[in-house]
Scaffold this active site. Structure first.
Site, mmCIF file in Angstrom:
data_model
loop_
_atom_site.group_PDB
_atom_site.id
_atom_site.type_symbol
_atom_site.label_atom_id
_atom_site.label_comp_id
_atom_site.label_asym_id
_atom_site.label_seq_id
_atom_site.Cartn_x
_atom_site.Cartn_y
_atom_site.Cartn_z
ATOM 1 N N GLU A 69 -10.587 1.867 5.053
ATOM 2 C CA GLU A 69 -9.636 1.366 6.037
ATOM 3 C C GLU A 69 -8.344 0.943 5.337
ATOM 4 O O GLU A 69 -8.368 0.314 4.278
ATOM 5 C CB GLU A 69 -10.269 0.163 6.737
ATOM 6 C CG GLU A 69 -9.345 -0.637 7.623
ATOM 7 C CD GLU A 69 -9.978 -1.935 8.082
ATOM 8 O OE1 GLU A 69 -9.493 -2.488 9.080
ATOM 9 O OE2 GLU A 69 -10.954 -2.389 7.439
ATOM 10 N N HIS A 70 -7.213 1.302 5.925
ATOM 11 C CA HIS A 70 -5.926 0.869 5.384
ATOM 12 C C HIS A 70 -5.595 -0.526 5.902
ATOM 13 O O HIS A 70 -5.653 -0.789 7.105
ATOM 14 C CB HIS A 70 -4.814 1.830 5.795
ATOM 15 C CG HIS A 70 -3.447 1.329 5.436
ATOM 16 N ND1 HIS A 70 -2.988 1.319 4.141
ATOM 17 C CD2 HIS A 70 -2.458 0.797 6.200
ATOM 18 C CE1 HIS A 70 -1.761 0.818 4.124
ATOM 19 N NE2 HIS A 70 -1.419 0.487 5.360
ATOM 20 N N LEU A 71 -5.251 -1.424 4.996
ATOM 21 C CA LEU A 71 -4.858 -2.779 5.367
ATOM 22 C C LEU A 71 -3.520 -3.102 4.716
ATOM 23 O O LEU A 71 -3.339 -2.876 3.516
ATOM 24 C CB LEU A 71 -5.908 -3.795 4.900
ATOM 25 C CG LEU A 71 -7.302 -3.695 5.521
ATOM 26 C CD1 LEU A 71 -8.259 -4.650 4.823
ATOM 27 C CD2 LEU A 71 -7.254 -3.998 7.015
ATOM 28 N N ASP A 189 -16.525 -9.701 -9.275
ATOM 29 C CA ASP A 189 -15.273 -9.526 -10.019
ATOM 30 C C ASP A 189 -14.152 -10.250 -9.282
ATOM 31 O O ASP A 189 -13.077 -9.711 -9.056
ATOM 32 C CB ASP A 189 -14.960 -8.035 -10.166
ATOM 33 C CG ASP A 189 -13.876 -7.776 -11.212
ATOM 34 O OD1 ASP A 189 -13.627 -8.668 -12.048
ATOM 35 O OD2 ASP A 189 -13.276 -6.685 -11.189
#
Length: 281
Positions: A69-71, A189
Site C-alpha cells: 500500500e502506498h502511504l 528493527d
C-alpha cells in the site's frame, strides 16, 4: 541493498498512486515473503498502522519486489506520543489473547504464541536462526548472541571478546530472575529510520518480526537513536519496567552492537567490548 520506492503503472513524481514497490536487490525471494508475513502479523493486531502488503513479485536479474500500500508519510513528530502507546498495545496483544482464552475457557479457533523465538522474518546478510524455544533466555543466548560471537571468532578471533563472552554467558540467566513473560510480537528493527507519521497517526515499517521479550524492541532505539527519554516513560506507563530492566536492555543493545561489528566493521568493537565489561561486573 535497498533501492527505495518505485511507483507502479508509470506514475510520475508528485502523482497519487495506491501502491508503491520497494525493491530489494540481490535478496532471496524468501526474505520478501518473510517481510510480508511480518507486516500481516502486525496488521492483524490493529495496534499500530503498517503499510498493507499486497504481493511478492520476482523480476529478472534475481530481483524480488514486495508490492505494498502506498502511504504519504513524513518524519514522526506530532504523533510520537501516540506511537509510544500503540507500541505497548502491540506488545500486549499476545498476552491479551491468552487472558481472553482463559476467560472463555476455550482455545478453539484461536492462535497464540506461548513460546519464544517464533520467527516471521530473518536478516538478509546474516541469517539469524529461529526455532521454537521454551525459554527466552535460551533462545536469546543461543540463537541471537552466540551466532554473532561465532562470526567474531571466525572473522577476527578477538581474544578479549571471547574471554568476556565466556564469563557473560554464565551470568545471563541471573538477569532474568523473577521475570514472567508472555512472548510479544516484536517489530525487531524499531529505530528512528523505520517510523513515520501521516495525518491519521504514526506508521511503522520494515519489520523483521518474531515473538519474544517486549523490552527487546526498546534496545535498538536506545542504541542508534530516534527516540527521546519520554518515549520510554510513556511506554512504561502501560508496560511497567521488568525487574533488572537496565541490565536486560544493555544485553539487548549488545546484540545490536555485535551485529553491527560483524556487518559494518570493527568501529563497533569498542562499544561491544565496553558493554560486555559492564555486564560481567
Amino acid at each position: 541493498g535497498r533501492c527505495g520506492g518505485v511507483g507502479i503503472g508509470g506514475a510520475r513524481a508528485g502523482e497519487q498512486h495506491p501502491w508503491v514497490v520497494p525493491i530489494l536487490v540481490w535478496q532471496q525471494e524468501r526474505e520478501k515473503w518473510q517481510e510480508m508475513a511480518s507486516l500481516e502479523a502486525i496488521l492483524k493486531t490493529q495496534a499500530v498502522r503498517v503499510p498493507k502488503p499486497i504481493k511478492v513479485v520476482e523480476l529478472p536479474g534475481d530481483n524480488t519486489v514486495l508490492v505494498m500500500e502506498h502511504l504519504e508519510i513524513k518524519s514522526l513528530n506530532r504523533h510520537s506520543t501516540l506511537l509510544r502507546t500503540q507500541l505497548a498495545d502491540l506488545h500486549l496483544h499476545n498476552q491479551q489473547l491468552r487472558e481472553k482464552m482463559k476467560k472463555e475457557g476455550s482455545t478453539i479457533g484461536k492462535k497464540i504464541f506461548l513460546l519464544c523465538g517464533v520467527e516471521l522474518t530473518s536478516a538478509v546478510l546474516f541469517p539469524q536462526v529461529n526455532n521454537w524455544k521454551s525459554g527466552w533466555v535460551s533462545f536469546f543466548t543461543r540463537q541471537r548472541i552466540q551466532p554473532q560471537m561465532n562470526l567474531i571468532k571466525r572473522n577476527s578471533g578477538d581474544r578479549e571478546a571471547r574471554e568476556l563472552w565466556a564469563q557473560l554467558q554464565l551470568k545471563i540467566p541471573s538477569f532474568f530472575c523473577g521475570i514472567e513473560m508472555v512472548p510479544s510480537l516484536l517489530h525487531r528493527d524499531l529505530w528512528g529510520g523505520n517510523v513515520a507519521e501521516n495525518d491519521s497517526g504514526p506508521i511503522i515499517f520494515d519489520p523483521a518480526s518474531f515473538y519474544g521479550h517486549s523490552e527487546y524492541d526498546l534496545a535498538i532505539a536506545g542504541t542508534f537513536g530516534g527516540f527521546s527519554s519520554s518515549f520510554y516513560y510513556t511506554y512504561h506507563s502501560k508496560i511497567p519496567k521488568a525487574v533488572g530492566f537496565e541490565k536486560c536492555l544493555e544485553l539487548y543493545q549488545l546484540f545490536h552492537c555485535m551485529y553491527h561489528w560483524n556487518h559494518f566493521g570493527s568501529g563497533y568493537r569498542g562499544s561491544s567490548i565496553n558493554m560486555m565489561r559492564n555486564l560481567v561486573k
